[in-house]
Design a protein around this motif. Structure first.
Motif, PDB file in Angstrom:
ATOM      1  N   UNK A 147      53.090 -94.711  56.814  1.00 21.75           N
ATOM      2  CA  UNK A 147      53.311 -95.802  57.772  1.00 21.75           C
ATOM      3  C   UNK A 147      52.829 -95.419  59.170  1.00 21.75           C
ATOM      4  N   UNK A 148      52.949 -94.146  59.505  1.00 21.61           N
ATOM      5  CA  UNK A 148      52.433 -93.688  60.803  1.00 21.61           C
ATOM      6  C   UNK A 148      50.929 -93.900  60.881  1.00 21.61           C
ATOM      7  N   UNK A 149      50.244 -93.614  59.770  1.00 19.54           N
ATOM      8  CA  UNK A 149      48.794 -93.792  59.730  1.00 19.54           C
ATOM      9  C   UNK A 149      48.427 -95.271  59.753  1.00 19.54           C
ATOM     10  N   UNK A 150      49.169 -96.075  59.001  1.00 21.25           N
ATOM     11  CA  UNK A 150      48.931 -97.526  58.986  1.00 21.25           C
ATOM     12  C   UNK A 150      49.075 -98.094  60.404  1.00 21.25           C
ATOM     13  N   UNK A 151      50.076 -97.625  61.134  1.00 22.38           N
ATOM     14  CA  UNK A 151      50.287 -98.104  62.511  1.00 22.38           C
ATOM     15  C   UNK A 151      49.128 -97.709  63.413  1.00 22.38           C
ATOM     16  N   UNK A 152      48.629 -96.483  63.260  1.00 29.60           N
ATOM     17  CA  UNK A 152      47.502 -96.021  64.067  1.00 29.60           C
ATOM     18  C   UNK A 152      46.255 -96.845  63.779  1.00 29.60           C
ATOM     19  N   UNK A 153      46.127 -97.323  62.530  1.00 28.86           N
ATOM     20  CA  UNK A 153      44.947 -98.106  62.136  1.00 28.86           C
ATOM     21  C   UNK A 153      45.215 -99.612  62.217  1.00 28.86           C
ATOM     22  N   UNK A 154      46.194 -99.989  63.018  1.00 33.01           N
ATOM     23  CA  UNK A 154      46.483-101.396  63.321  1.00 33.01           C
ATOM     24  C   UNK A 154      46.784-102.219  62.066  1.00 33.01           C
ATOM     25  N   UNK A 155      47.565-101.633  61.135  1.00 28.41           N
ATOM     26  CA  UNK A 155      47.994-102.389  59.965  1.00 28.41           C
ATOM     27  C   UNK A 155      47.035-102.380  58.792  1.00 28.41           C
ATOM     28  N   UNK A 156      46.028-101.529  58.831  1.00 27.06           N
ATOM     29  CA  UNK A 156      45.075-101.435  57.715  1.00 27.06           C
ATOM     30  C   UNK A 156      45.813-101.055  56.420  1.00 27.06           C
ATOM     31  N   UNK A 157      45.553-101.770  55.340  1.00 27.13           N
ATOM     32  CA  UNK A 157      46.201-101.476  54.060  1.00 27.13           C
ATOM     33  C   UNK A 157      45.593-100.214  53.454  1.00 27.13           C
TER      34      UNK A 157
END
Length: 365
Positions: A259-269
């Motif tokens: 989820x930390x990575x998803x947040x950094x990538x602006x919600x990228x699945x």
């Protein structure tokens, strides 16, 4: 030149690692040009700067000849022996020609040379620091934007983030901090140029390496990454230790790591799939979140035919073919997806297949 200047040279050598001898030689070379330019002379000269006192002297270098045709470049043997009785024909005699007001010119020239060398040294240090960071992540602050680039302040240098390397609909505010992937570092005449990307698959890979201790320690390995920046990515992971779950390690407790990575990538699945040496399993995992009934491999064509439940066909293919396209990029295999009904009609297969193939993958929105 004063002793203060010599001490400043020593200080530069200590603090910035710029060789004092190289500075002296550069100043002497620059002073030769300054002398010829300011005193309108074409004669051959040598400039000597005393390394201990800073005293500068200019010497005209003349060839000793029997008959002088060019007084600027030549001197007779009798005249030369007045300077040094040991001179012979064809020797080079040096005659001091230091102008009375040369100190002012020398000081200005030395300042320009030292400033330039300091600038070059600092650029060299910055280049050396960042050339080793190619294919790595840096964090910087957004400074400004023009029609082609976003300029990111990395501290000692400003990096370029081209607009075509931004994720779709990604916008930055002045002063905002962001992570980016270094794609290229070049040493140009204007100094080091650092190119960044927010769309490169390497950004996703490095974020997982930073966020997942098992990857950093080498227990879990990232085997492949496929990415359509801003929309969806797939990452295949493998564990060297049978007791360590590679997919679970990347997800983290309660999904906090991914989820930390998803947040950094602006919600990228992100789909995290288990890598397998068995093509059938690997392709089935790569098609996550779709369920797979059967995979048939055609080695010669490097193609895999996949059968999925009728109700899973659209999910397996994905919006505009995205899921199937990413799975193919991830595995390196062409993937032909068929529903149960299509398989029965085209290949005469029975409509009822065995249970779904076991799949090991996680999809995170």
């Amino acid at each position: 030149m004063s002793m203060d200047f010599i001490e400043a040279m020593n200080e530069l050598e200590r603090e910035k690692g710029i060789s004092k001898e190289i500075l002296f030689e550069a100043i002497e070379a620059a002073l030769i040009s300054s002398y010829k330019r300011n005193f309108n002379t074409a004669q051959n000269v040598r400039v000597d700067m005393n390394r201990n006192t800073g005293v500068i002297k200019v010497y005209a270098r003349k060839l000793i000849v029997e008959e002088v045709l060019d007084p600027r470049m030549e001197i007779s043997l009798p005249a030369a022996r007045e300077i040094n009785p040991h001179f012979q024909l064809e020797d080079i005699a040096e005659i001091e020609v230091t102008p009375r007001d040369f100190g002012r010119i020398a000081a200005q020239t030395a300042k320009q040379v030292v400033t330039q060398r300091i600038r070059e040294a600092e650029r060299g240090l910055i280049y050396n620091a960042y050339v080793d960071k190619e294919e790595d992540i840096v964090t910087g602050t957004v400074q400004r934007q023009d029609p082609r680039n976003v300029y990111i302040d990395l501290g000692k240098v400003e990096a370029l983030l081209p607009l075509n390397e931004l994720m779709p609909n990604e916008k930055f505010k002045h002063g905002e901090r962001t992570k980016a992937y270094i794609t290229k570092v070049e040493n140009t005449t204007k100094g080091p140029q650092i190119m960044l990307s927010r769309t490169h698959p390497g950004l996703l890979k490095r974020l997982f390496e930073l966020e997942v201790p098992e990857i950093f320690d080498g227990v879990v390995e990232i085997r492949s990454v496929a990415r359509e920046a801003g929309f969806r990515s797939k990452i295949a992971v493998y564990s060297r230790n049978d007791e360590v779950d590679p997919v679970g390690s990347c997800v983290g407790p309660k999904g906090v790591r991914v989820q930390t990575i998803v947040s950094e990538l602006r919600g990228e699945k992100i789909d995290i799939v288990r890598y397998s040496d068995k093509v059938e399993e690997y392709v089935a995992n790569a098609l996550s979140p779709s369920k797979v009934l059967e995979v048939e491999v055609f080695e010669n064509e490097k193609m895999a035919r996949v059968i999925v439940p009728d109700y899973q066909l659209s999910l397996a293919i994905g919006i505009k073919g995205q899921n199937a396209r990413l799975a193919a990029k991830l595995t390196g295999w062409k993937i032909d997806i068929k529903s149960e009904t299509q398989a029965e009609q085209e290949f005469g297969r029975p409509k009822t297949f065995s249970d779904e193939m076991p799949q090991d993958s996680v999809s995170v929105d």
